[in-house]
Design a protein around this motif. Structure first.
Motif, PDB file in Angstrom:
ATOM      1  N   VAL A  35       0.845  -1.192   0.000  1.00 46.39           N
ATOM      2  CA  VAL A  35       0.000   0.000   0.000  1.00 46.39           C
ATOM      3  C   VAL A  35       0.881   1.242   0.000  1.00 46.39           C
ATOM      4  O   VAL A  35       1.896   1.287   0.700  1.00 46.39           O
ATOM      5  N   ASN A  36       0.499   2.255  -0.772  1.00 49.56           N
ATOM      6  CA  ASN A  36       1.203   3.534  -0.768  1.00 49.56           C
ATOM      7  C   ASN A  36       0.195   4.659  -0.528  1.00 49.56           C
ATOM      8  O   ASN A  36      -0.489   5.099  -1.455  1.00 49.56           O
ATOM      9  N   PRO A  37       0.062   5.122   0.711  1.00 48.28           N
ATOM     10  CA  PRO A  37      -0.919   6.174   1.015  1.00 48.28           C
ATOM     11  C   PRO A  37      -0.720   7.451   0.203  1.00 48.28           C
ATOM     12  O   PRO A  37      -1.676   8.205  -0.003  1.00 48.28           O
ATOM     13  N   PHE A  38       0.494   7.690  -0.264  1.00 43.38           N
ATOM     14  CA  PHE A  38       0.725   8.871  -1.105  1.00 43.38           C
ATOM     15  C   PHE A  38      -0.134   8.822  -2.375  1.00 43.38           C
ATOM     16  O   PHE A  38      -0.590   9.845  -2.868  1.00 43.38           O
ATOM     17  N   SER A  39      -0.346   7.625  -2.904  1.00 43.26           N
ATOM     18  CA  SER A  39      -1.094   7.504  -4.152  1.00 43.26           C
ATOM     19  C   SER A  39      -2.536   7.968  -3.982  1.00 43.26           C
ATOM     20  O   SER A  39      -3.065   8.733  -4.802  1.00 43.26           O
ATOM     21  N   ALA A  40      -3.187   7.504  -2.907  1.00 44.36           N
ATOM     22  CA  ALA A  40      -4.573   7.919  -2.661  1.00 44.36           C
ATOM     23  C   ALA A  40      -4.653   9.411  -2.375  1.00 44.36           C
ATOM     24  O   ALA A  40      -5.579  10.099  -2.837  1.00 44.36           O
ATOM     25  N   LEU A  41      -3.673   9.929  -1.636  1.00 46.94           N
ATOM     26  CA  LEU A  41      -3.672  11.367  -1.350  1.00 46.94           C
ATOM     27  C   LEU A  41      -3.481  12.176  -2.624  1.00 46.94           C
ATOM     28  O   LEU A  41      -4.140  13.195  -2.847  1.00 46.94           O
ATOM     29  N   SER A  42      -2.567  11.735  -3.443  1.00 53.35           N
ATOM     30  CA  SER A  42      -2.313  12.448  -4.696  1.00 53.35           C
ATOM     31  C   SER A  42      -3.564  12.496  -5.565  1.00 53.35           C
ATOM     32  O   SER A  42      -3.894  13.524  -6.169  1.00 53.35           O
ATOM     33  N   ALA A  43      -4.294  11.371  -5.591  1.00 59.13           N
ATOM     34  CA  ALA A  43      -5.523  11.318  -6.387  1.00 59.13           C
ATOM     35  C   ALA A  43      -6.591  12.255  -5.844  1.00 59.13           C
ATOM     36  O   ALA A  43      -7.457  12.733  -6.591  1.00 59.13           O
ATOM     37  N   ALA A  44      -6.541  12.550  -4.530  1.00 56.63           N
ATOM     38  CA  ALA A  44      -7.518  13.459  -3.925  1.00 56.63           C
ATOM     39  C   ALA A  44      -7.190  14.924  -4.177  1.00 56.63           C
ATOM     40  O   ALA A  44      -7.976  15.805  -3.823  1.00 56.63           O
ATOM     41  N   SER A  45      -6.020  15.194  -4.749  1.00 51.69           N
ATOM     42  CA  SER A  45      -5.595  16.546  -5.157  1.00 51.69           C
ATOM     43  C   SER A  45      -5.633  17.582  -4.028  1.00 51.69           C
ATOM     44  O   SER A  45      -6.236  18.653  -4.154  1.00 51.69           O
ATOM     45  N   PRO A  46      -4.966  17.305  -2.916  1.00 53.56           N
ATOM     46  CA  PRO A  46      -4.893  18.339  -1.878  1.00 53.56           C
ATOM     47  C   PRO A  46      -3.917  19.444  -2.288  1.00 53.56           C
ATOM     48  O   PRO A  46      -3.084  19.263  -3.191  1.00 53.56           O
ATOM     49  N   ASP A  47      -4.008  20.571  -1.613  1.00 54.39           N
ATOM     50  CA  ASP A  47      -3.040  21.653  -1.823  1.00 54.39           C
ATOM     51  C   ASP A  47      -1.798  21.456  -0.965  1.00 54.39           C
ATOM     52  O   ASP A  47      -0.720  21.941  -1.297  1.00 54.39           O
ATOM     53  N   LEU A  48      -1.984  20.744   0.141  1.00 55.44           N
ATOM     54  CA  LEU A  48      -0.897  20.562   1.108  1.00 55.44           C
ATOM     55  C   LEU A  48      -1.135  19.267   1.883  1.00 55.44           C
ATOM     56  O   LEU A  48      -2.260  18.976   2.275  1.00 55.44           O
ATOM     57  N   ILE A  49      -0.069  18.503   2.102  1.00 49.61           N
ATOM     58  CA  ILE A  49      -0.133  17.320   2.965  1.00 49.61           C
ATOM     59  C   ILE A  49       0.436  17.680   4.338  1.00 49.61           C
ATOM     60  O   ILE A  49       1.510  18.284   4.445  1.00 49.61           O
ATOM     61  N   ILE A  50      -0.282  17.282   5.373  1.00 49.42           N
ATOM     62  CA  ILE A  50       0.197  17.414   6.746  1.00 49.42           C
ATOM     63  C   ILE A  50       0.494  16.011   7.274  1.00 49.42           C
ATOM     64  O   ILE A  50      -0.396  15.157   7.303  1.00 49.42           O
ATOM     65  N   SER A  51       1.741  15.784   7.669  1.00 52.73           N
ATOM     66  CA  SER A  51       2.172  14.492   8.198  1.00 52.73           C
ATOM     67  C   SER A  51       2.573  14.667   9.652  1.00 52.73           C
ATOM     68  O   SER A  51       3.455  15.473   9.971  1.00 52.73           O
ATOM     69  N   ILE A  52       1.910  13.920  10.550  1.00 53.60           N
ATOM     70  CA  ILE A  52       2.289  13.961  11.966  1.00 53.60           C
ATOM     71  C   ILE A  52       3.138  12.729  12.265  1.00 53.60           C
ATOM     72  O   ILE A  52       2.859  11.635  11.789  1.00 53.60           O
ATOM     73  N   ASN A  53       4.182  12.901  13.086  1.00 53.36           N
ATOM     74  CA  ASN A  53       5.215  11.877  13.196  1.00 53.36           C
ATOM     75  C   ASN A  53       5.727  11.707  14.623  1.00 53.36           C
ATOM     76  O   ASN A  53       5.709  12.656  15.415  1.00 53.36           O
ATOM     77  N   ALA A  54       6.206  10.502  14.901  1.00 56.18           N
ATOM     78  CA  ALA A  54       7.029  10.224  16.073  1.00 56.18           C
ATOM     79  C   ALA A  54       8.226   9.453  15.530  1.00 56.18           C
ATOM     80  O   ALA A  54       8.267   8.229  15.553  1.00 56.18           O
ATOM     81  N   SER A  55       9.182  10.192  15.005  1.00 55.38           N
ATOM     82  CA  SER A  55      10.308   9.607  14.290  1.00 55.38           C
ATOM     83  C   SER A  55      11.578   9.734  15.126  1.00 55.38           C
ATOM     84  O   SER A  55      12.158  10.820  15.225  1.00 55.38           O
ATOM     85  N   PRO A  56      12.023   8.640  15.769  1.00 57.02           N
ATOM     86  CA  PRO A  56      13.237   8.711  16.574  1.00 57.02           C
ATOM     87  C   PRO A  56      14.462   8.948  15.708  1.00 57.02           C
ATOM     88  O   PRO A  56      14.506   8.569  14.541  1.00 57.02           O
TER      89      PRO A  56
END
Length: 567
Positions: free
Chosen positions: A165-186
């Protein structure tokens, strides 16, 4: 122009009251600065990562109550959209919970998204508790700007190497102006560059700007460096928040680009970042500060041998907690060199650390007498060597018990790898600061500490003396091990392999190939790999260590103890 507040905060796992209060204070700050959206990090309400606390019903009840507190507070700033991470219950088949992103406005949840990609590699085990979200995009329009949402790992699979699965693909198809990614990245060595490269490429690929919000702070072995950033196809990395500290910034967003709120261009981020020694220093310091604070320790104690490992640990502890909160104990034996005491004195004088002395010679003699009386054999060899380490470990634990100080263990990754340490002796402790540093890196960081201070903190005699456990006459580490510059290359190749930065992996691989070209080298490599395998039982019982590299001992490297290993 859309104004977006980036909230990079330090959360504590399970502290719903404290976490919610910090979020609400920041919501107010965002509203006062005319932000339209305030973005917090992954699982910010409960802290990352709760582990099996997620199986505790009271934990989930408190999470729900904290969410209600946030919803109620949001009514004070009805125009502000607040984006948070929390746990949500899943009522269908599968795991009982979702790792959720919620967008809140004026007391209502106006968008809800569940993390799709749940990592189970390295230090992560999210599939243990969470059910993946549906393979759909989640969007919300704020002031005419269409926002798309994702959670951490969702953004790491744009090339499709790790998940189907690649969530970017579904987001790209939805044509947003901006992606907001929330993270807990050590963080670990090279992680910042990896994030920038990954998300810059995805942003360019999908022609989508992206705001990446990370948390900061130490949690057990992990350290989160913050370093939240904004990236767009036109600008590349347009903004980066501070590293290893909380940060708050309101960014403007207009026509696909990030700006200052007055419309001016943002200052260019530092592309170089921190040097490896400086990154390591700051990672360890923050890790110790938060570990001690969260566990309720004000002071730390450790043994001072006059060697490089204890010297560096003392120096880092002083920077993290202050000299008045660091206690060093020197415990000379019959085999201690003059320098083991005098170098400890000089180091502690340089740092204004209290140094206590507790000789162990009489204790060793009493044990030797009792051993011979009970077992009709003299106490000698490895048994006598390990006894000295265990007596020292007992003395340090006595101090810890009596005065409430956290005992720091001083082993480095090279020694821990091959078992060149004594169980219930120098492995005693509540936390290891340098357990993810190879011995050569211990020297490099020690030199960096002196350079940063502009003076000799760690004495030159400590830096230049041959490493020795000083548990037997004229003992040197090289009596049992190859020189550390050779040993470390073997260990890096074996333990971390391709997880190493490319140049490090190439150097380690080349060294191993040279070894394999000769019979003697092949035997040396086989002996070292055998030592690593045989000493898994020691590592399993060792205290937690602050993670610096992509593969640290602990939950980052899960190996069986009772197994047949082929070298």
């Amino acid at each position: 122009m859309l104004n977006i507040a980036l909230a990079q905060l330090n959360y504590t796992v399970g502290d719903f009251t404290g976490n919610a209060a910090a979020i609400i204070r920041t919501m107010q700050n965002a509203a006062e600065k005319n932000a339209d959206v305030a973005v917090f990090s992954e699982l910010c309400l409960c802290g990352y990562y709760p582990g099996d606390l997620l199986e505790d019903s009271s934990f989930l009840d408190r999470a729900d109550a904290a969410l209600q507190t946030i919803l109620q507070a949001s009514r004070e700033w009805p125009a502000l959209v607040t984006v948070i991470g929390t746990v949500r219950k899943h009522d269908w088949q599968g795991k009982p919970l979702h790792n959720a992103l919620l967008a809140i406005r004026d007391g209502e949840i106006v968008a809800e998204y569940y993390k799709q990609l749940l990592p189970t590699y390295g230090i992560f085990d999210e599939r243990r508790h969470f059910e993946p979200g549906a393979e759909v995009a989640c969007t919300l329009t704020v002031k005419g700007c269409k926002l798309g949402f994702m959670v951490c790992e969702d953004g790491w699979n744009d090339e499709g190497h790790d998940y189907s699965v690649n969530p970017f693909s579904a987001l790209s198809a939805a044509s947003p102006d901006l992606i907001i990614s929330i993270n807990a990245s050590p963080s670990d060595i090279g992680k910042r560059q990896q994030r920038h490269a990954m998300f810059s490429k995805a942003s360019a690929h999908h022609q989508l700007p992206l705001l990446y919000v990370n948390q900061v702070g130490g949690q057990d072995q992990l350290v989160f460096d913050g370093a939240s950033f904004a990236v767009s196809p036109a600008q590349g990395i347009a903004y980066e928040a501070a590293r290893f500290t909380e940060d708050f910034q309101v960014l403007g967003f207009e026509d696909g680009q990030f700006l200052q709120t007055n419309g001016a261009a943002l200052p260019a981020p530092d592309s170089a970042g921190l040097s490896v020694p400086e990154f390591t220093r700051r990672q360890i310091i923050l890790g110790l500060q938060d570990y001690a604070r969260r566990c309720g320790f004000r002071q730390v104690v450790l043994g001072s041998s006059g060697g490089i490992d204890s010297a560096l640990t003392i120096a880092l502890a002083v920077e993290a907690l202050g000299a008045e909160n660091v206690i060093a104990i020197t415990m000379p034996s019959a085999y201690s060199s003059t320098g083991s005491v005098s170098d400890s004195v000089k180091l502690c004088d340089n740092l204004q650390v209290k140094l206590l002395t507790h000789p162990i010679l009489d204790l060793v003699r009493q044990y030797a007498h009792g051993f011979e009386a009970a077992f009709s054999a003299p106490l000698k060899g490895l048994t006598q060597e390990n006894l000295q380490a265990r007596i020292r470990g007992t003395i340090l634990m006595e101090y810890s018990n009596a005065f409430g100080a956290l005992l720091l263990t001083t082993g480095n990754k090279s020694e821990i790898s091959v078992g060149y340490c004594t169980l219930y002796g120098d492995t005693n402790g509540g936390l290891g600061l340098i357990g993810d540093l190879y011995k050569t890196e211990v020297y490099a960081l020690s030199q960096h500490v002196n350079q940063q201070a502009g003076r000799e903190i760690i004495p030159q005699d400590v830096l230049s003396k041959p490493p020795s456990a000083e548990l037997a006459p004229d003992q040197l580490d090289t009596d049992s091990l190859p020189p550390y510059d050779e040993l470390d290359e073997m260990l890096k190749w074996h333990i971390e392999g391709k997880r190493l930065p490319a140049q490090e992996f190439a150097r380690a691989s080349a060294f191993v190939e040279q070894l394999r070209a000769t019979e003697a080298g092949t035997k040396t490599l086989s002996r070292i790999l055998g030592m690593v395998a045989r000493n898994e039982y020691k590592r399993r019982q060792a205290p937690p260590i602050i993670r610096v590299r992509a593969r640290a001992f602990g939950n980052g490297r899960q190996m069986p103890i009772a197994a047949h290993y082929s070298n």
